[in-house]
Scaffold this motif. Structure first.
Motif, mmCIF file in Angstrom:
data_model
loop_
_atom_site.group_PDB
_atom_site.id
_atom_site.type_symbol
_atom_site.label_atom_id
_atom_site.label_comp_id
_atom_site.label_asym_id
_atom_site.label_seq_id
_atom_site.Cartn_x
_atom_site.Cartn_y
_atom_site.Cartn_z
ATOM 1 N N ARG A 43 2.922 -0.584 -11.836
ATOM 2 C CA ARG A 43 2.591 -0.612 -10.424
ATOM 3 C C ARG A 43 3.394 -1.678 -9.699
ATOM 4 O O ARG A 43 3.948 -1.456 -8.635
ATOM 5 C CB ARG A 43 1.115 -0.943 -10.295
ATOM 6 C CG ARG A 43 0.424 -0.087 -9.299
ATOM 7 C CD ARG A 43 -1.024 -0.452 -9.313
ATOM 8 N NE ARG A 43 -1.795 0.764 -9.417
ATOM 9 C CZ ARG A 43 -3.019 0.882 -8.964
ATOM 10 N NH1 ARG A 43 -3.621 -0.172 -8.440
ATOM 11 N NH2 ARG A 43 -3.657 2.002 -9.051
ATOM 12 N N SER B 227 0.821 -1.202 0.000
ATOM 13 C CA SER B 227 0.000 0.000 0.000
ATOM 14 C C SER B 227 0.855 1.253 0.000
ATOM 15 O O SER B 227 0.455 2.293 -0.461
ATOM 16 C CB SER B 227 -0.900 -0.008 1.229
ATOM 17 O OG SER B 227 -0.090 -0.055 2.383
ATOM 18 N N LYS B 228 2.074 1.112 0.509
ATOM 19 C CA LYS B 228 2.907 2.296 0.660
ATOM 20 C C LYS B 228 3.357 2.871 -0.679
ATOM 21 O O LYS B 228 3.584 4.038 -0.818
ATOM 22 C CB LYS B 228 4.157 1.938 1.477
ATOM 23 C CG LYS B 228 3.853 1.617 2.915
ATOM 24 C CD LYS B 228 4.081 2.806 3.818
ATOM 25 C CE LYS B 228 3.452 2.633 5.180
ATOM 26 N NZ LYS B 228 4.044 1.511 5.902
ATOM 27 N N SER C 103 -1.710 6.842 -4.564
ATOM 28 C CA SER C 103 -3.135 6.985 -4.332
ATOM 29 C C SER C 103 -3.880 6.637 -5.606
ATOM 30 O O SER C 103 -3.710 7.280 -6.634
ATOM 31 C CB SER C 103 -3.426 8.428 -3.929
ATOM 32 O OG SER C 103 -4.784 8.686 -4.103
ATOM 33 N N PRO C 104 -4.662 5.579 -5.569
ATOM 34 C CA PRO C 104 -5.290 5.119 -6.784
ATOM 35 C C PRO C 104 -6.413 6.055 -7.256
ATOM 36 O O PRO C 104 -6.761 6.061 -8.412
ATOM 37 C CB PRO C 104 -5.845 3.753 -6.410
ATOM 38 C CG PRO C 104 -6.027 3.815 -4.935
ATOM 39 C CD PRO C 104 -5.030 4.783 -4.413
ATOM 40 N N GLY C 105 -6.948 6.813 -6.335
ATOM 41 C CA GLY C 105 -8.090 7.640 -6.688
ATOM 42 C C GLY C 105 -7.739 8.767 -7.636
ATOM 43 O O GLY C 105 -8.543 9.170 -8.467
ATOM 44 N N ARG C 106 -6.549 9.263 -7.528
ATOM 45 C CA ARG C 106 -6.186 10.443 -8.299
ATOM 46 C C ARG C 106 -6.215 10.153 -9.797
ATOM 47 O O ARG C 106 -6.570 10.975 -10.594
ATOM 48 C CB ARG C 106 -4.786 10.917 -7.870
ATOM 49 C CG ARG C 106 -4.580 12.390 -8.096
ATOM 50 C CD ARG C 106 -3.386 12.861 -7.295
ATOM 51 N NE ARG C 106 -3.616 12.759 -5.874
ATOM 52 C CZ ARG C 106 -2.628 12.638 -4.985
ATOM 53 N NH1 ARG C 106 -1.372 12.599 -5.371
ATOM 54 N NH2 ARG C 106 -2.890 12.562 -3.715
ATOM 55 N N THR D 77 2.050 2.036 -3.929
ATOM 56 C CA THR D 77 1.191 2.032 -5.098
ATOM 57 C C THR D 77 0.576 3.400 -5.345
ATOM 58 O O THR D 77 -0.077 3.607 -6.341
ATOM 59 C CB THR D 77 0.061 1.008 -4.958
ATOM 60 O OG1 THR D 77 -0.498 1.172 -3.666
ATOM 61 C CG2 THR D 77 0.568 -0.383 -5.160
#
Lengths: 513, 355
Positions: B347, B12-13, B17-20, B15
Motif C-alpha cells: 500500500r 486516499s487517491k 477501495s479498502p472495503g473490497r 490506496t
C-alpha cells in the motif's frame, strides 16, 4: 576537536526540513558562541521545535549543514548529539519519576563496581552536579516528590553530567511558578559564566528580553531576523514574529451576535478547581480563548463538553440546567467539541470516513419501533455523503480509513461529525493546528458561516493572529483563571499577551514557594 | 532549492477501495484455509476422521467452545480480556447438578440461578473495570482463582453429576436431530449446534447491525474518541463483560449437561485460553476494535479439529498436545502479521508510486 574560543560552538547553515511535503523550515542559519544564550522565538508552527530537534539529533534536516566547533557533523541520533555535548531538555520532562535523582542523572550509564551499580559514586557525583544547578536536595530523593521546577533543575544537572556544552531548553518555564522561573534564570546565568551555551525557546517574550544575549526570530519556517541584546525588545520581536500585513489573514464578515445562549457562573474545572470561571456566550458569536499553553483553556472546553465534568458551578443553556456530567448530555443540549488532539480524541483512526462521520449521529438516526437500536444504513450513508460534500473532504470513498487522510481533511471529518447534529455551541480546540494554509482558510470560512447561522463558537488558539482576526470577542486565560476579556476593538497582540502572561495585574492567589 | 513544495500527496487517491478486500475478510479466509488444511491432512492420515460419529462430535464440541469464544471475542473487541471463563464454566458446571440433586431444586430454578449468577459475575467484572478502573487482566485473574476455589469449596471437591435423572434437561445438550443419510451413516446434528447458531446469529447481528455493536468497535479502537463522540464507554464495556460471563455460564451448563460429570478441580480448566486463542485466530486483535463472529467460529473449529487430529493421527503425541496447539497458533499469528505487513508495504509503495 578544536577548542579555539573564536570558532563558534555551533553553526547551523541553511537548514531546511519538510514533513510529508509540508515545509517546516526553510534555509535557516544561525550561529551560537560559547557561553552565549540565544533565544529562538516565533509563533506556533514557526519551526522553532523543528530547529531544536534538528540540533539535538532527533531528526535530520533535508538540506543544509550543522557545524560544531567549526566542523561539519552529521547528527543522526540523540546519543550522537550528546557525544558532541549537545543536550535537549524537553518541554515535558523526560525523567523516570519513580527513580531517585541520582538514578536519573546516571540513567543508562550507571557507574559500576564489581558489576553492580555503584551507589556511592552516583551519590557523590550527583551532589556535584546538583550543586552546579543550586539544588539542595539529597540525590536519594525520588523524583516524583519534587516540584516541576526542581525536576527541571534535575534535568539540567543530568545534562551537565554528560559534559554538555550546549543545552537546549524548550519552553522551560511553561509549567514553572514565578519563583521557580527566577531560580532557573539564575542557573542559566551561572551556566553561561561556565562557558555553557544555551539555546532557549519560549513564548514568554518578557523572559527572552531578560535572558537572551541574542534573539533569532522564525516565521513560517523562515528566519525573519535577528536582534541583538540592545534591540531585543518585545515590540521588535512581535513585529518580526507576525510580520504581517493584517489584510493577508482571513477577513471575517462581521455580524451582530444574537441573544445569550449560554451562561456560566463560578464554574470550577477539575484541572483548576481553585479558580471559578464566569462568562456568557451569545448566538452567532465567535469568541476566541487565548492564553499560554497550560493556562487551562482546553480544560475549560472539555468541562463545558462534559468529558471532564465540572466540580462546582452553574451552567445554563436551553436543555441544560447544570454543567453536563457526560459528553452525551452536552451533545443533547447542542454543545460539541472538536478536540485539540484530533488523532487521539477526535477520530477513530482505523475506521472509515463514513463510520467516523456517523459515529455521533448513529443514536439519533437509529431505527424506530421494533428495530430500535439497529443501525440505519441509509441514514448513515446520507450523513456521510452530505458531510463529505459540504465539508469538501478529499477522500477516495467514504470507506477510506481516516488514518490516511491529511490533517486538514481529518479535521473536516471531526467537524462534519458534529455539523450533522446541528450544534448550538461549537467548541474548537486549536482548530487549525497542523493544517495547511488552504484548509485553514476553509475552516475559517466555515466558522464564519456557522456564526452567521447563529451557532456560537468558542475556540482556543495559540496563534494570536487567529484570535485577533476571527474573534468577535476574546477571553484570555492565565494560570487557570480568566484574566480578562477583550472586545473586537480592543484586540491586539499586546493586549492579549499582557493578559496571557499575567502582566497586567498580579494574581492574588500566587504565593511564592 | 525548490521554492515550490509539492502538494502533499493525497494518499486516499491511490490506496484503492479498502472495503473490497478488507483486512478482516482476508483474515477469515486465511484461518479458513488453515482449518481446511488441517482437515485434509487428518482425513488423509486417519480414516476415522470423516466417520459420521467423529464429525458429529467435532461439530458438537465446536458448538460448545464456539459459545465460549464468542463471549471472549466481545471483551477482546473492547481491548479487554476475561481469564475467568474456565473457572466460571466450572462453577456453573458443578453448581447446577449440585442444586438439582442435593437440594432438589426444580430444573428451571437451577438453570435460572446459574445463568443469573453468570450475569451477576459479568456485571461485577464490568463495574470493577469501568468504575474502579481496575485492569481487566487483574480482575478476571482474581475471578479465575475465586470461582474455581468456590466451586471446589461448595462441593467438597467432589465430582458432581445428574446420575440418571434430569433426562429432559440434559437433552438440551445431548439430543441430536437426524439430518441426512441412512442406516448407520445418518448424520445427526447435535442440538448444541442449534444453540450455537442462535447465539452466533444474535452476536453477529448485535455486532454488525446495531449502533451498540458499532460503539463497541469504536471504543475498542479508541475509547477516548468514543467518549468524545458521546458514547457511554463504561456502559458498553460493562455490557461486553456481561455477554462474556453469560455465555461462559451457558457454555458451562451445556458442558455439564452433556458430560454429566464435573470434577471441580479440573472441569473447564484452560477453557478461557482456548476461547481467547480461538478469538485471536479468528481475527480479533487484543488491541481491540477488531473481530468478526464468523472468524471466531472458524477459530473455535480449528482448536477442536486440531485436538482431534492429534488424538487420531498421533495418539502418542497427546502428552505434547498443548505444545502442538501453541505452536500452530503461534505460526498462525506470525503468518497473519507477515501478511499484514506485506499488504501495508504494498500500500505504501502504491502510495509513493502514485505521487
Amino acid at each position: 576537536m578544536s577548542t579555539d574560543p573564536n570558532i563558534p560552538l555551533l553553526k547551523v547553515r541553511r537548514v531546511s526540513k519538510r514533513f510529508a511535503g509540508v515545509r517546516a523550515l526553510k534555509d535557516v542559519s544561525l550561529t551560537l558562541q560559547r557561553g552565549e544564550a540565544l533565544a529562538i522565538v516565533g509563533e506556533n508552527g514557526a519551526g522553532k521545535s523543528t530547529l531544536m530537534r534538528i540540533v539535538a539529533g532527533v531528526i535530520t534536516p533535508d538540506e543544509g549543514e550543522i557545524l560544531v566547533d567549526g566542523q561539519a557533523v552529521h547528527l543522526s541520533s540523540v546519543a550522537g548529539a550528546l557525544k558532541l555535548g549537545i543536550a535537549l531538555i524537553h518541554q515535558e520532562l523526560n525523567l523516570a519519576d519513580n527513580l531517585t535523582i541520582g538514578a536519573n542523572i546516571f540513567l543508562g550509564r550507571e557507574p559500576r563496581r564489581f558489576g553492580l551499580i555503584d551507589r556511592a559514586t552516583i551519590d557523590r557525583e550527583s551532589h556535584k552536579y546538583l550543586d552546579m544547578v543550586g539544588l539542595d536536595v539529597a540525590p536519594q530523593t525520588v523524583v516524583s516528590t519534587l516540584s516541576i521546577g526542581k525536576q527541571q533543575l534535575v534535568e539540567i544537572a543530568k545534562a551537565l553530567s554528560t559534559d554538555a556544552r550546549l543545552i537546549i531548553m524548550d519552553e522551560p518555564t511553561s509549567s514553572l511558578s514565578e519563583h521557580e522561573a527566577q531560580r532557573l534564570f539564575e542557573v542559566v546565568e551561572d551556566l553561561k559564566a561556565r562557558g555553557v551555551s544555551i539555546l532557549y525557546i519560549s513564548h514568554r517574550l518578557g523572559e527572552v528580553e531578560r535572558l537572551a544575549d541574542r534573539v533569532v526570530v522564525l516565521r513560517d519556517g523562515e528566519r525573519t531576523g535577528e536582534l541583538s541584546r540592545e534591540q531585543n525588545q518585545r515590540k521588535n520581536m512581535v513585529r518580526l514574529m507576525i510580520g504581517r500585513d493584517v489584510s493577508r489573514f482571513y477577513q471575517r464578515t462581521p455580524h451582530a451576535p444574537g441573544k445569550e445562549i449560554l451562561s456560566v457562573s463560578e464554574l470550577r474545572t477539575p484541572a483548576n478547581p481553585r479558580h471559578a470561571l464566569s462568562f456568557t456566550l451569545r448566538a452567532g458569536e465567535i469568541v476566541g480563548l487565548a492564553g499560554l499553553v497550560g493556562a487551562g483553556r482546553s480544560e475549560l472546553l472539555t468541562t463545558l463538553f462534559g468529558v471532564t465534568p465540572a466540580v462546582a458551578g452553574l451552567m445554563n443553556m436551553k436543555g441544560l440546567r447544570r454543567p453536563p456530567r457526560t459528553s452525551r448530555e452536552a451533545i443533547a443540549a447542542g454543545i460539541m467539541l472538536a478536540p485539540e488532539d484530533r488523532r487521539r480524541t477526535g477520530l477513530v483512526l482505523p475506521m472509515s470516513v463514513k463510520r467516523n462521520l456517523s459515529l455521533a449521529s448513529l443514536r439519533r438516526d437509529q431505527r424506530r419501533g421494533l428495530l430500535r437500536g439497529f443501525l440505519n444504513r441509509s441514514a448513515e450513508n446520507q450523513v456521510a455523503a452530505m458531510m463529505i460534500e459540504l465539508m469538501r473532504i478529499k477522500t477516495a470513498s467514504d470507506r477510506q480509513v481516516v488514518r490516511y487522510l491529511s490533517g486538514g481533511n481529518q479535521q473536516k471529518v471531526v467537524l462534519g461529525k458534529w455539523l450533522c447534529l446541528e450544534p448550538k455551541l461549537l467548541l474548537l480546540d486549536e482548530p487549525t493546528r497542523g493544517i495547511d494554509v488552504g484548509a485553514k482558510e476553509e475552516i475559517y470560512k466555515l466558522m464564519d458561516q456557522l456564526a452567521g447561522r447563529g451557532v456560537a463558537i468558542l475556540f482556543v488558539s495559540s496563534e494570536l493572529e487567529e484570535i485577533i482576526s476571527m474573534s468577535d470577542r476574546a477571553m484570555v486565560m492565565h494560570e487557570g483563571r480568566i484574566s480578562g476579556q477583550l472586545s473586537r476593538s480592543e484586540l491586539s497582540e499586546e493586549a492579549v499577551m499582557r493578559l496571557a502572561t499575567g502582566d497586567v495585574e498580579p494574581s492574588p492567589e500566587r504565593v511564592p514557594a | 532549492m525548490g521554492d515550490k513544495t509539492p502538494a502533499p500527496a493525497d494518499p486516499s487517491k491511490s490506496t484503492g477501495s479498502p472495503g473490497r478486500f478488507s483486512a478482516q475478510g482476508a483474515k477469515i479466509w486465511g484461518i479458513f484455509g488453515l482449518l481446511v488444511a488441517i482437515c485434509i491432512y487428518t482425513a488423509l492420515s486417519s480414516d476415522r476422521f470423516l466417520r459420521v460419529d467423529n464429525v458429529e462430535n467435532l461439530v458438537h464440541r465446536t458448538a460448545l467452545f464456539g459459545i465460549l469464544s464468542i463471549g471472549a471475542a466481545f471483551v477482546i473487541i473492547t481491548s479487554g480480556i476475561d481469564l475467568s471463563i474456565g473457572s466460571l464454566v466450572c462453577l456453573v458446571g458443578v453448581l447446577l447438578p449440585f442444586l438439582l440433586t442435593r437440594y432438589d431444586w426444580p430444573a428451571a430454578a437451577g438453570v435460572a440461578a446459574v445463568i443469573g449468577l453468570s450475569v451477576a459475575i459479568g456485571i461485577t467484572h464490568g463495574l470493577l473495570i469501568t468504575r474502579m478502573r481496575l485492569q481487566p487482566f487483574v480482575v478476571t485473574l482474581c475471578g479465575l482463582l475465586l470461582y474455581r476455589g468456590i466451586a471446589r469449596g461448595i462441593t467438597d471437591d467432589r465430582s458432581q453429576g445428574f446420575g440418571i435423572e434430569f433426562k429432559d434437561l440434559r437433552s438440551i445438550a445431548t439430543s441430536q436431530l437426524p439430518i441426512f443419510g441412512s442406516g448407520d451413516d445418518v448424520f445427526h446434528l447435535p442440538a448444541t449446534t442449534l444453540i450455537l447458531i442462535i447465539v452466533a446469529v444474535a452476536a453477529a447481528v448485535f455486532l454488525n447491525k446495531t449502533i451498540y455493536g458499532r460503539y463497541l468497535l469504536a471504543l475498542g479502537n479508541n475509547p477516548d474518541a468514543a467518549r468524545y463522540s458521546g458514547i457511554n464507554v463504561n456502559h458498553m464495556t460493562l455490557l461486553a463483560y456481561v455477554i462474556c460471563s453469560t455465555l461462559a455460564g451457558l457454555g458451562g451448563m451445556l458442558f455439564v449437561l452433556d458430560i454429566n460429570a464435573a470434577q471441580p478441580s479440573d472441569f473447564g480448566n484452560f477453557y478461557e485460553l482456548y476461547a481467547i486463542a480461538a478469538a485471536v485466530l479468528g481475527g480479533c486483535s487484543l488491541r481491540g476494535g477488531e473481530g468478526s463472529i464468523a472468524g471466531v467460529l472458524i477459530g473455535s473449529a480449528v482448536m477442536v479439529v486440531l485436538s482431534n487430529a492429534i488424538n487420531l493421527v498421533h495418539p502418542d503425541y497427546q502428552n505434547i498436545e498443548f505444545a502442538i496447539i501453541g505452536g500452530v497458533i503461534l505460526i498462525g499469528v506470525i503468518v497473519d502479521e507477515l501478511a499484514r505487513r506485506f499488504v501495508a508495504s504494498r500500500r505504501e509503495a502504491a502510495r509513493h508510486a502514485g505521487q
